[in-house]
Each structure stands twice: as structure tokens, then as C-alpha cells.
Write an enzyme that holds these catalytic residues in place. Structure first.
Site, PDB file in Angstrom:
ATOM      1  N   ASP A 101       0.856  -1.184   0.000  1.00 55.24           N
ATOM      2  CA  ASP A 101       0.000   0.000   0.000  1.00 55.24           C
ATOM      3  C   ASP A 101       0.899   1.242   0.000  1.00 55.24           C
ATOM      4  O   ASP A 101       1.777   1.363  -0.846  1.00 55.24           O
ATOM      5  CB  ASP A 101      -0.954  -0.075   1.202  1.00 55.24           C
ATOM      6  CG  ASP A 101      -2.000   1.009   1.233  1.00 55.24           C
ATOM      7  OD1 ASP A 101      -3.014   0.878   0.517  1.00 55.24           O
ATOM      8  OD2 ASP A 101      -1.814   1.994   1.968  1.00 55.24           O
ATOM      9  N   HIS A 301      -7.049  -6.602  -0.932  1.00 57.12           N
ATOM     10  CA  HIS A 301      -6.013  -5.584  -0.773  1.00 57.12           C
ATOM     11  C   HIS A 301      -4.991  -5.901   0.318  1.00 57.12           C
ATOM     12  O   HIS A 301      -3.841  -5.476   0.231  1.00 57.12           O
ATOM     13  CB  HIS A 301      -6.674  -4.240  -0.472  1.00 57.12           C
ATOM     14  CG  HIS A 301      -5.708  -3.109  -0.328  1.00 57.12           C
ATOM     15  ND1 HIS A 301      -4.928  -2.657  -1.375  1.00 57.12           N
ATOM     16  CD2 HIS A 301      -5.355  -2.348   0.746  1.00 57.12           C
ATOM     17  CE1 HIS A 301      -4.163  -1.657  -0.960  1.00 57.12           C
ATOM     18  NE2 HIS A 301      -4.395  -1.458   0.326  1.00 57.12           N
TER      19      HIS A 301
END
Length: 325
Positions: A101, A301
């Protein structure tokens, strides 16, 4: 997690966790938003079992690492400088950086700012991104609207107040696997808006969120979830959001950077990540010539926490071939 340690680096009192013998090529794990060094607990355990040296810091403004008040103190020069400062503290000349991320942005930018200190880069979900032709916030505002979360984050205090008001609900919203069949369109994350509505209006989505009717499964145990909740209830989200508030500054100050990542690199893609899909890594080889890719199946994610065994196997295999013990 191993015992917490601290280092005074680059103007912050940084908390970090370390495993393995202090020999061979170390790996430094860099977390994203809204996460912690704790997000790498599975990788630290696997690297320790493999006899590998690994370090995971709570980065500036997160967890046990308190950040400065000034927003500009969270720009990419400070964030990459923190990692190099930690390396100096540990007597490390070169390291492999692994980031997920926002941590992925940090590790891809680190060899551009500190070329002689980075031996290799591993990006989880986040690809290398070339410098935009104009201010990236202006691009996102035009394409995705004022309420798209990164654009909305530019307003001082507003998103922070919503997320801080009910940390438990916010973390419940974030920390879920994709629902069966969920993709970018069904998650409301299409790359561009087709009407007046903003793409991914996260703040409004959190405000309207009801965990009781969310069909997405958890990937955290109750104790793991409480660790995140307790930490962010103590710290709030402002430190992490300040990273986003420097995107224009980072763009302005990077005009003269060489955009070639000239070290061995691995791109780990997640099959079901609606925010950073595998297609986001298309064309990376133009700027990262020594690149390998691996796809983690059935992962959203939060890849290193959703599919830790597959991620650990990919990382240790790549390390073994490029940086054998």
C-alpha cells in the site's frame, strides 16, 4: 510480535521489531494505511524461521512512532529518510525494502532518493508509478471527484474527524476480504466517474457503514482486530492521512529525479484487489528493468495478512535466488 525496540532517527523516535540473525541481506518491511508494523507479523515469523534478518517499523505517525505536527514532515523525503536512518542505527549498509500500500510507494521511491543504500525492492499490490505530467491531486479531482478519498484527505481535519469518531467501525470497514464476486465496479471503485458521483467516497462510505449487514468475510482474528482498534483509538488517523497530504509536494519536489529503479525487484500482485488491481502493474518494466512478478490468488487488498503462506513463499523464494544466505 518480537519485543519492541526504539531508534532516534531522522527527527522521530521510531519503534521497530526485529527478528533473525544479524547477518546476510536484511529485509525492512514498510506498512501502508491504515496499518502498523503488526501487519507484517506473519512475514516476521516466516523470515525468523528461515534464518533471515527482518525488521518492521511503525512508520512516522503510526503506532508507537509519534510523528511531528507539521504536515510537510510526512513527505516522501522524510519517509524514505526514516528507513535509511533506521538502517544507519542498525549498522546496515544496504537492505531489501518490502512495502505494501503506501509502504509500497515508499520502497519504490527509496532507490531514487538513496540509490546506494537499496539492494532490492519488493512491492506488494502497489506498483512503481512514474511521475504524473501534472499535479496528481488535480488529476484525481478531475477524474474521480472531490469526495474520492485521496482528494478528500487534502482537507485538513475533516476525514480525520470522521474516522477518529468511531475507530472500531472504521477498522471494520477496512479490514475485510472482498465479497464473493466483488470487483472494481461492484465495490464502487471504478477508475473514473461516469456522472456527478465521486469514485470511492471513503469518508461518506464509512459514515454510512453498518458492519451488521456487511457480507465481506474477516481475515483477522478477534485479538488481531482488537490490536488495530486499540492502537488507532490511541493515535487517531491523522499521521497516516498526512502522508496523502504531501502528494502535491512530493510531485513538485521530484521533477529532477531519475525514475529508473536499477536494483532487482519483485512485484507481488493480488488477484482481487479492487484498489490496486494486477493491471496497475502493466508496463512497469520500462522503469524497473530487473523485475519479476507473482500473482497471489484469491486475495484482496490486505495481501500479506489475507494470504500469508503464499506471500511468504514468494518472498523467501525470490530472496533465496537473488540474495542467498
Amino acid at each position: 510480535m518480537p519485543p519492541v525496540q526504539y531508534a532516534d532517527v531522522n527527527g522521530v523516535h521510531m519503534a521497530y521489531y526485529e527478528v533473525g540473525p544479524r547477518e546476510g541481506m536484511p529485509v525492512i518491511f514498510c506498512h501502508g494505511f491504515p496499518e502498523l508494523a503488526f501487519s507484517w507479523r506473519h512475514q516476521l515469523r516466516a523470515f525468523e524461521a528461515a534464518g533471515r534478518w527482518a525488521i518492521a517499523p511503525d512508520q512516522r505517525g503510526y503506532g508507537l512512532t509519534k510523528g511531528p505536527d507539521a504536515v510537510q514532515a510526512y513527505d516522501i523525503e522524510h519517509l524514505t529518510g526514516d528507513i535509511v536512518g533506521l538502517m544507519d542505527h542498525l549498522g546496515i549498509e544496504k537492505a531489501v525494502l518490502c512495502g505494501h500500500d503506501w509502504g509500497g510507494i515508499v520502497v519504490w521511491q527509496a532507490p531514487l532518493y538513496h540509490r546506494d543504500r537499496i539492494a532490492g525492492v519488493i512491492g506488494l499490490n502497489t506498483p512503481f508509478m512514474r511521475r504524473a505530467p501534472v499535479d496528481p491531486i488535480a488529476i484525481m479531482r478531475a477524474r474521480m471527484g472531490d469526495e474520492m478519498y485521496i482528494v478528500h484527505f487534502q482537507k485538513p481535519g475533516e476525514a480525520d474527524a470522521v474516522l477518529n469518531a468511531n475507530v472500531r467501525k472504521a477498522m471494520d470497514f477496512f479490514m475485510r476480504r472482498p465479497a464473493p464476486g466483488e470487483g472494481a465496479a461492484s465495490a464502487g471503485l471504478a477508475s473514473e466517474r461516469t456522472g456527478e458521483e465521486s469514485v470511492f467516497p471513503l469518508v461518506r462510505m464509512v459514515q454510512a457503514y453498518d458492519p451488521a449487514v456487511d457480507p465481506r468475510p474477516f481475515f483477522l482474528s478477534d485479538d488481531e482486530f482488537e490490536a488495530f482498534v486499540e492502537t488507532f483509538e490511541r493515535t487517531g488517523f491523522t499521521g497516516g492521512i498526512n502522508w496523502y497530504r504531501n502528494m502535491t509536494r512530493n510531485w513538485e519536489r521530484s521533477a529532477n529525479l531519475d525514475e529508473m529503479v536499477r536494483v532487482p525487484s519483485l512485484m507481488v500482485m493480488a488477484e482481487k484487489d479492487a484498489v490496486l488491481p494486477p493491471s496497475a502493474a502493466d508496463g512497469m518494466e520500462a522503469n524497473v528493468p530487473d523485475l519479476e512478478r507473482v500473482l497471489i490468488k484469491d486475495s484482496g487488498h490486505w495481501t500479506q495478512q489475507e494470504q500469508p503462506e503464499a506471500v511468504n513463499a514468494a518472498l523467501l523464494d525470490w530472496m533465496g535466488r537473488h540474495f542467498p544466505k
